[in-house]
Design an enzyme around this catalytic site. Structure first.
Site, PDB file in Angstrom:
ATOM      1  N   ASP A  61     -56.452  22.481 -51.520  1.00 50.83           N
ATOM      2  CA  ASP A  61     -57.324  23.642 -51.449  1.00 50.83           C
ATOM      3  C   ASP A  61     -58.551  23.236 -50.627  1.00 50.83           C
ATOM      4  O   ASP A  61     -58.731  22.062 -50.311  1.00 50.83           O
ATOM      5  CB  ASP A  61     -57.732  24.078 -52.863  1.00 50.83           C
ATOM      6  CG  ASP A  61     -58.482  25.399 -52.858  1.00 50.83           C
ATOM      7  OD1 ASP A  61     -58.425  26.115 -51.849  1.00 50.83           O
ATOM      8  OD2 ASP A  61     -59.137  25.698 -53.879  1.00 50.83           O
ATOM      9  N   ASP A 117     -62.268  24.794 -51.001  1.00 53.53           N
ATOM     10  CA  ASP A 117     -63.504  24.738 -51.783  1.00 53.53           C
ATOM     11  C   ASP A 117     -63.375  23.802 -52.979  1.00 53.53           C
ATOM     12  O   ASP A 117     -62.458  23.935 -53.797  1.00 53.53           O
ATOM     13  CB  ASP A 117     -63.886  26.137 -52.278  1.00 53.53           C
ATOM     14  CG  ASP A 117     -64.319  27.034 -51.129  1.00 53.53           C
ATOM     15  OD1 ASP A 117     -65.078  26.555 -50.276  1.00 53.53           O
ATOM     16  OD2 ASP A 117     -63.889  28.200 -51.086  1.00 53.53           O
TER      17      ASP A 117
END
Length: 312
Positions: A98, A100
């Site tokens: 991912d 963030d």
């Protein structure tokens, strides 16, 4: 065995009847009733044993059928995703990340940026008092795992059992005492009905939201203005969502990545090690491409693989 027992009891009755004096007749009736009761109990016991035996035989037959049932089960999908606690990472050929808070980590300045942008939106678009522009984000106030009570306007910190922590109930910026908590909620424990009025402020992005909610409530309290707690949450949440959804936060971060993004040399070494061992890498995120591209370029600045798109 039961027959021998009954015969013995009957002999005892006869002995009492003829040799037990004037009370023999009454005693014989009592013993005969006991015999009948004993026979009934034995019959019930045999029926119960027979029932248990039938259940055992049925379970035994089901157990014997398990191997055949397992053979008939559908094979695991080789393209499926499964949990395996004994997973050996050396056997994994593709790694996904991912963006963030996985590849991209942010400094505490990000909360101030979101807070400032949301505060301005409340004043400019929702017509909140201009004095709200004087608010400043307080990094010491919010913590993870908070709830906002939309009915009473309180920020709550609950423990594992759903009870309000003694130092975890605020109305605006004022902390309630244990006595005040009991006066408002009746008890420290939040019941199911009360829980329906709570909204969670759980992740890192909620720090600025929790702080702004508390500041707005405190502003109304200080100004002695009546307000509806649900609308405070609704307005602040809409402002926060606008900051993220409109790209204001993304553009603010990219305008000064040194201020908002944290370079992680350890993570970069890990990515390089995966690449050197022939692993395939991919990035999966719902953030816009320009934002991810700008952030990755900044974090890989000075590395061998400055163009992150060719690290897969």
């Amino acid at each position: 065995m039961r027959g021998h027992l009954i015969d013995t009891v009957r002999l005892a009755i006869e002995f009492i009847r003829f040799g037990g004096g004037c009370r023999g007749y009454n005693s014989s009736i009592s013993f005969e009733q006991k015999i009948l009761k004993l026979e009934e109990d034995n019959q019930l016991a045999e029926e119960e044993i027979a029932k248990i035996r039938r259940e055992f035989d049925a379970a035994k037959q089901s157990f014997f059928k398990i191997p055949d049932a397992l053979k008939g089960m559908q094979k695991m999908d080789p393209n499926g995703i499964y949990v395996n606690k004994n997973l050996r990472l050396e056997n994994i050929q593709v790694y996904g990340f991912d963006y963030d808070y996985t590849l991209a980590h942010y400094s505490a300045n990000l909360q101030s940026l979101i807070y400032e942008l949301a505060k301005e939106h409340l004043v400019n678009e929702f017509w909140y008092p201009g004095s709200c522009l004087e608010f400043k984000y307080d990094p010491t106030f919010p913590i993870r795992g908070l709830y906002y009570d939309k009915l009473k306007g309180c920020l709550l910190k609950l423990d594992f059992f759903g009870s309000i922590e003694p130092d975890g109930c605020y109305f605006g910026r004022r902390k309630f005492t244990k006595k005040e908590i009991e006066q408002i909620y009746g008890t420290r424990h939040i019941g199911r009905d009360q829980a329906r009025g709570l909204v969670s402020l759980m992740d890192f992005f909620c720090f600025s939201e929790a702080c702004l909610i508390a500041d707005i409530v405190q502003h109304f309290v200080d100004a002695k203005l009546e307000f509806d707690a649900p609308y405070v949450y609704q307005d602040v949440n809409r402002a926060i969502q606008h900051v993220h959804g409109s790209g204001l936060a993304h553009r603010g971060i990219l305008s000064d990545p040194q201020r908002y993004l944290v370079k992680n040399s350890q993570l970069l070494r890990f990515l390089r090690m995966l690449k050197e061992n022939g692993k395939k890498l991919f990035l999966l995120t719902n953030s816009p491409y320009y934002f991810v591209d700008g952030g990755m370029r900044f974090m890989l600045e000075g590395c061998d693989h400055q163009n992150w798109k060719y690290m897969n």
